[in-house]
Enzyme design. Structure first.
Site, PDB file in Angstrom:
ATOM      1  CG  ASN A  88      -0.132   0.096  -3.849  1.00 43.08           C
ATOM      2  OD1 ASN A  88       1.073   0.041  -3.628  1.00 43.08           O
ATOM      3  ND2 ASN A  88      -0.908  -0.972  -3.856  1.00 43.08           N
ATOM      4  CG  HIS A 105       3.710   6.289   0.120  1.00 46.71           C
ATOM      5  ND1 HIS A 105       4.306   5.068  -0.108  1.00 46.71           N
ATOM      6  CD2 HIS A 105       4.151   6.675   1.346  1.00 46.71           C
ATOM      7  CE1 HIS A 105       5.078   4.751   0.919  1.00 46.71           C
ATOM      8  NE2 HIS A 105       4.989   5.696   1.809  1.00 46.71           N
ATOM      9  CB  CYS A 113      -1.416  24.310  -6.615  1.00 45.03           C
ATOM     10  SG  CYS A 113      -0.614  25.909  -6.909  1.00 45.03           S
ATOM     11  N   GLY A 172       1.624  -7.663  -0.196  1.00 46.60           N
ATOM     12  CA  GLY A 172       2.258  -7.210  -1.434  1.00 46.60           C
ATOM     13  C   GLY A 172       3.227  -6.064  -1.265  1.00 46.60           C
ATOM     14  CB  THR A 173       4.569  -4.028   1.050  1.00 53.65           C
ATOM     15  OG1 THR A 173       5.572  -3.021   1.177  1.00 53.65           O
ATOM     16  CG2 THR A 173       4.264  -4.641   2.402  1.00 53.65           C
ATOM     17  CG  ASN A 198       4.983 -10.091  -0.391  1.00 51.10           C
ATOM     18  OD1 ASN A 198       4.295  -9.154  -0.750  1.00 51.10           O
ATOM     19  ND2 ASN A 198       6.280 -10.169  -0.650  1.00 51.10           N
TER      20      ASN A 198
HETATM   21  C1  BV8 Z   1      10.025  10.190   5.356  1.00 53.50           C
HETATM   22  C2  BV8 Z   1       5.840   7.755  -4.075  1.00 53.50           C
HETATM   23  C3  BV8 Z   1      10.227  11.707   7.194  1.00 53.50           C
HETATM   24  C4  BV8 Z   1       4.783   7.677  -5.031  1.00 53.50           C
HETATM   25  C5  BV8 Z   1       7.047   6.376  -2.563  1.00 53.50           C
HETATM   26  C6  BV8 Z   1      13.313   5.392   8.638  1.00 53.50           C
HETATM   27  C7  BV8 Z   1      12.191   6.118   9.071  1.00 53.50           C
HETATM   28  C8  BV8 Z   1      11.612   7.061   8.245  1.00 53.50           C
HETATM   29  C9  BV8 Z   1      12.142   7.320   6.988  1.00 53.50           C
HETATM   30  C10 BV8 Z   1      13.256   6.605   6.544  1.00 53.50           C
HETATM   31  C11 BV8 Z   1      13.834   5.647   7.359  1.00 53.50           C
HETATM   32  N1  BV8 Z   1      14.874   5.104   6.682  1.00 53.50           N
HETATM   33  C12 BV8 Z   1      14.964   5.679   5.467  1.00 53.50           C
HETATM   34  C13 BV8 Z   1      14.009   6.626   5.344  1.00 53.50           C
HETATM   35  C14 BV8 Z   1      13.846   7.489   4.188  1.00 53.50           C
HETATM   36  C15 BV8 Z   1      12.894   6.937   3.146  1.00 53.50           C
HETATM   37  C16 BV8 Z   1      13.060   5.462   2.896  1.00 53.50           C
HETATM   38  O1  BV8 Z   1      12.335   4.643   3.451  1.00 53.50           O
HETATM   39  N2  BV8 Z   1      13.999   5.116   2.028  1.00 53.50           N
HETATM   40  C17 BV8 Z   1      14.201   3.718   1.689  1.00 53.50           C
HETATM   41  C18 BV8 Z   1      14.554   3.598   0.220  1.00 53.50           C
HETATM   42  C19 BV8 Z   1      15.271   3.151   2.610  1.00 53.50           C
HETATM   43  N3  BV8 Z   1      11.515   7.207   3.518  1.00 53.50           N
HETATM   44  C20 BV8 Z   1      10.993   8.412   3.164  1.00 53.50           C
HETATM   45  O2  BV8 Z   1      11.601   9.277   2.594  1.00 53.50           O
HETATM   46  C21 BV8 Z   1       9.532   8.634   3.558  1.00 53.50           C
HETATM   47  N4  BV8 Z   1       9.367   9.892   4.237  1.00 53.50           N
HETATM   48  O3  BV8 Z   1      10.898   9.488   5.783  1.00 53.50           O
HETATM   49  O4  BV8 Z   1       9.609  11.378   5.961  1.00 53.50           O
HETATM   50  C22 BV8 Z   1       9.760  10.829   8.312  1.00 53.50           C
HETATM   51  C23 BV8 Z   1      10.670  10.452   9.290  1.00 53.50           C
HETATM   52  C24 BV8 Z   1      10.247   9.641  10.341  1.00 53.50           C
HETATM   53  C25 BV8 Z   1       8.921   9.215  10.418  1.00 53.50           C
HETATM   54  C26 BV8 Z   1       8.039   9.605   9.453  1.00 53.50           C
HETATM   55  C27 BV8 Z   1       8.444  10.401   8.373  1.00 53.50           C
HETATM   56  C28 BV8 Z   1       8.662   8.747   2.305  1.00 53.50           C
HETATM   57  C29 BV8 Z   1       8.576   7.421   1.615  1.00 53.50           C
HETATM   58  C30 BV8 Z   1       7.569   7.500   0.466  1.00 53.50           C
HETATM   59  C31 BV8 Z   1       8.299   7.542  -0.846  1.00 53.50           C
HETATM   60  N5  BV8 Z   1       7.342   7.472  -1.934  1.00 53.50           N
HETATM   61  N6  BV8 Z   1       6.222   6.433  -3.566  1.00 53.50           N
HETATM   62  C32 BV8 Z   1       5.126   6.731  -6.116  1.00 53.50           C
HETATM   63  O5  BV8 Z   1       5.875   7.097  -7.035  1.00 53.50           O
HETATM   64  O6  BV8 Z   1       4.593   5.632  -6.036  1.00 53.50           O
HETATM   65  S1  BV8 Z   1       7.734   4.900  -2.089  1.00 53.50           S
HETATM   66  C33 BV8 Z   1       7.373   3.611  -3.123  1.00 53.50           C
HETATM   67  O7  BV8 Z   1       7.825   2.430  -2.429  1.00 53.50           O
HETATM   68  C34 BV8 Z   1       5.917   3.363  -3.357  1.00 53.50           C
HETATM   69  O8  BV8 Z   1       5.064   4.136  -2.566  1.00 53.50           O
HETATM   70  C35 BV8 Z   1       5.788   1.894  -2.946  1.00 53.50           C
HETATM   71  O9  BV8 Z   1       4.522   1.561  -2.609  1.00 53.50           O
HETATM   72  C36 BV8 Z   1       6.704   1.883  -1.824  1.00 53.50           C
HETATM   73  C37 BV8 Z   1       7.034   0.583  -1.194  1.00 53.50           C
HETATM   74  O10 BV8 Z   1       7.299  -0.340  -2.197  1.00 53.50           O
HETATM   75  P1  BV8 Z   1       6.341  -1.623  -2.281  1.00 53.50           P
HETATM   76  O11 BV8 Z   1       4.934  -1.168  -2.391  1.00 53.50           O
HETATM   77  O12 BV8 Z   1       6.677  -2.540  -1.174  1.00 53.50           O
HETATM   78  O13 BV8 Z   1       6.766  -2.190  -3.688  1.00 53.50           O
HETATM   79  P2  BV8 Z   1       8.045  -3.082  -4.023  1.00 53.50           P
HETATM   80  O14 BV8 Z   1       8.188  -3.144  -5.499  1.00 53.50           O
HETATM   81  O15 BV8 Z   1       9.202  -2.649  -3.199  1.00 53.50           O
HETATM   82  O16 BV8 Z   1       7.638  -4.549  -3.506  1.00 53.50           O
HETATM   83  C38 BV8 Z   1       6.562  -5.222  -4.156  1.00 53.50           C
HETATM   84  C39 BV8 Z   1       6.276  -6.460  -3.336  1.00 53.50           C
HETATM   85  O17 BV8 Z   1       5.143  -7.108  -3.906  1.00 53.50           O
HETATM   86  C40 BV8 Z   1       7.418  -7.466  -3.350  1.00 53.50           C
HETATM   87  O18 BV8 Z   1       7.622  -7.979  -2.032  1.00 53.50           O
HETATM   88  C41 BV8 Z   1       6.904  -8.579  -4.270  1.00 53.50           C
HETATM   89  O19 BV8 Z   1       7.363  -9.862  -3.866  1.00 53.50           O
HETATM   90  C42 BV8 Z   1       5.412  -8.472  -4.069  1.00 53.50           C
HETATM   91  N7  BV8 Z   1       4.629  -8.931  -5.223  1.00 53.50           N
HETATM   92  C43 BV8 Z   1       4.926  -8.812  -6.545  1.00 53.50           C
HETATM   93  N8  BV8 Z   1       3.933  -9.365  -7.277  1.00 53.50           N
HETATM   94  C44 BV8 Z   1       3.000  -9.817  -6.400  1.00 53.50           C
HETATM   95  C45 BV8 Z   1       3.434  -9.533  -5.088  1.00 53.50           C
HETATM   96  N9  BV8 Z   1       2.738  -9.889  -3.987  1.00 53.50           N
HETATM   97  C46 BV8 Z   1       1.558 -10.525  -4.193  1.00 53.50           C
HETATM   98  N10 BV8 Z   1       1.055 -10.828  -5.423  1.00 53.50           N
HETATM   99  C47 BV8 Z   1       1.757 -10.483  -6.530  1.00 53.50           C
HETATM  100  N11 BV8 Z   1       1.261 -10.805  -7.743  1.00 53.50           N
END
Ligand code: BV8
Length: 237
Positions: A88, A105, A113, A172-173, A198
């Site tokens: 977050n 993140h 900058c 929560g992820t 979660n």
């Molecule tokens: C990278 C920016 C190179 C700020 C975000 C394999 C290895 C490495 C990379 C990849 C890979 N496969 C694919 C990739 C590329 C990519 C990726 O993962 N794509 C996905 C879509 C497949 N990853 C990247 O590009 C990352 N960088 O790869 O660099 C590298 C290579 C190798 C090793 C290292 C590095 C960069 C990723 C960061 C992107 N930036 N945010 C912003 O705007 O916020 S990501 C974004 O998603 C947020 O940061 C967020 O936190 C994150 C994850 O989402 P969640 O937090 O889980 O939120 P979500 O809504 O999905 O889920 C909410 C959960 O809460 C649910 O389960 C729900 O049930 C639950 N919930 C809801 N209410 C409640 C609750 N739980 C409890 N109580 C409640 N009340």
């Protein structure tokens, strides 16, 4: 006994900050390629600033919930034995009393900058044409957040904490974004205890040895109380 906790948007959901992939989630209303990639920023910085400016305003009205306070309490009790990693970009863990939070993140209330790499606290909601307070250049400011395709922050510190951990807890992820979603596999490979707390089973649910479901504001305080009262997981607090 070391614990690594990884939190995601679900821990801040009850504080009114949107999640990403739930119904009405941010990525159902915005195209992440437009607002959360370097390419999107390069082609339309105003649109990106509009997206993050709205989230900054939303965050400035948000309050931490019981889950944030419980994790702050756990960290005060465990000190360096707990590494609190969050995906977050909000500061609600800090508002809930946590310190030294690993924002892998980035942080919404910081700007960066792109010309001189200067990072600074920033609560303004608008953007790119302001001048950088350090180098004076304008047109180079961006929110200090890690976009898709960019390297998350402090990965070395996270990997070394996981190496030493005897418990990994994901809170929560959805387990949809890497490398964060891969931390549980690293924990499993070491044969350590893994736990998912979660609202509902995440994409990775089957990888966790222990799983509890319910709203974070209810589940987390109960779990923290258990850990502190019973010294669970060998935590002699
Ligand atoms: C990278 C920016 C190179 C700020 C975000 C394999 C290895 C490495 C990379 C990849 C890979 N496969 C694919 C990739 C590329 C990519 C990726 O993962 N794509 C996905 C879509 C497949 N990853 C990247 O590009 C990352 N960088 O790869 O660099 C590298 C290579 C190798 C090793 C290292 C590095 C960069 C990723 C960061 C992107 N930036 N945010 C912003 O705007 O916020 S990501 C974004 O998603 C947020 O940061 C967020 O936190 C994150 C994850 O989402 P969640 O937090 O889980 O939120 P979500 O809504 O999905 O889920 C909410 C959960 O809460 C649910 O389960 C729900 O049930 C639950 N919930 C809801 N209410 C409640 C609750 N739980 C409890 N109580 C409640 N009340």
């Amino acid at each position: 006994m070391q614990i690594v906790v990884l939190t995601g948007a679900g821990v801040s959901a009850e504080s009114g900050l949107g999640t990403f992939r739930d119904q009405e989630g941010l990525w159902t209303r915005y195209d992440l390629n437009v607002v959360a990639t370097p390419e999107g920023f390069a082609s339309n910085p105003e649109q990106v600033w509009e997206f993050y400016g709205a989230r900054r305003r939303n965050l400035l009205d948000a309050k931490p919930n019981a889950a944030h306070f419980a994790l702050g309490r756990l960290q005060r009790a465990l000190g360096a034995r707990l590494t609190l990693v969050t995906q977050n970009i909000d500061d609600l863990h800090e508002q809930g009393g946590a310190t030294d939070v690993v924002h892998m993140h980035g942080e919404l209330l910081q700007s960066l900058c792109a010309a001189c790499d200067h990072r600074f606290p920033d609560r303004e909601s608008f953007g790119p044409d302001r001048a950088c307070p350090a180098c004076g250049q304008s047109g180079c400011l961006r929110p200090d957040v890690v976009w898709f395709g960019e390297m998350p922050y402090q990965l070395d510190r996270i990997y070394s904490a996981l190496d030493k951990a005897s418990l990994f807890v994901a809170i929560g992820t959805s387990g949809a974004v890497y490398p964060a979603a891969g931390f549980v596999q690293m924990a499993m490979a070491q044969g350590i205890e893994t736990m998912e707390l979660n609202l509902e089973p995440s994409d990775n649910a089957r990888l966790f040895k222990q799983r509890r479901y319910g709203p974070a504001s209810e589940v987390i305080p109960v779990w923290v109380e258990e850990v502190l009262r019973t010294g669970a997981f060998g935590l002699d607090v």
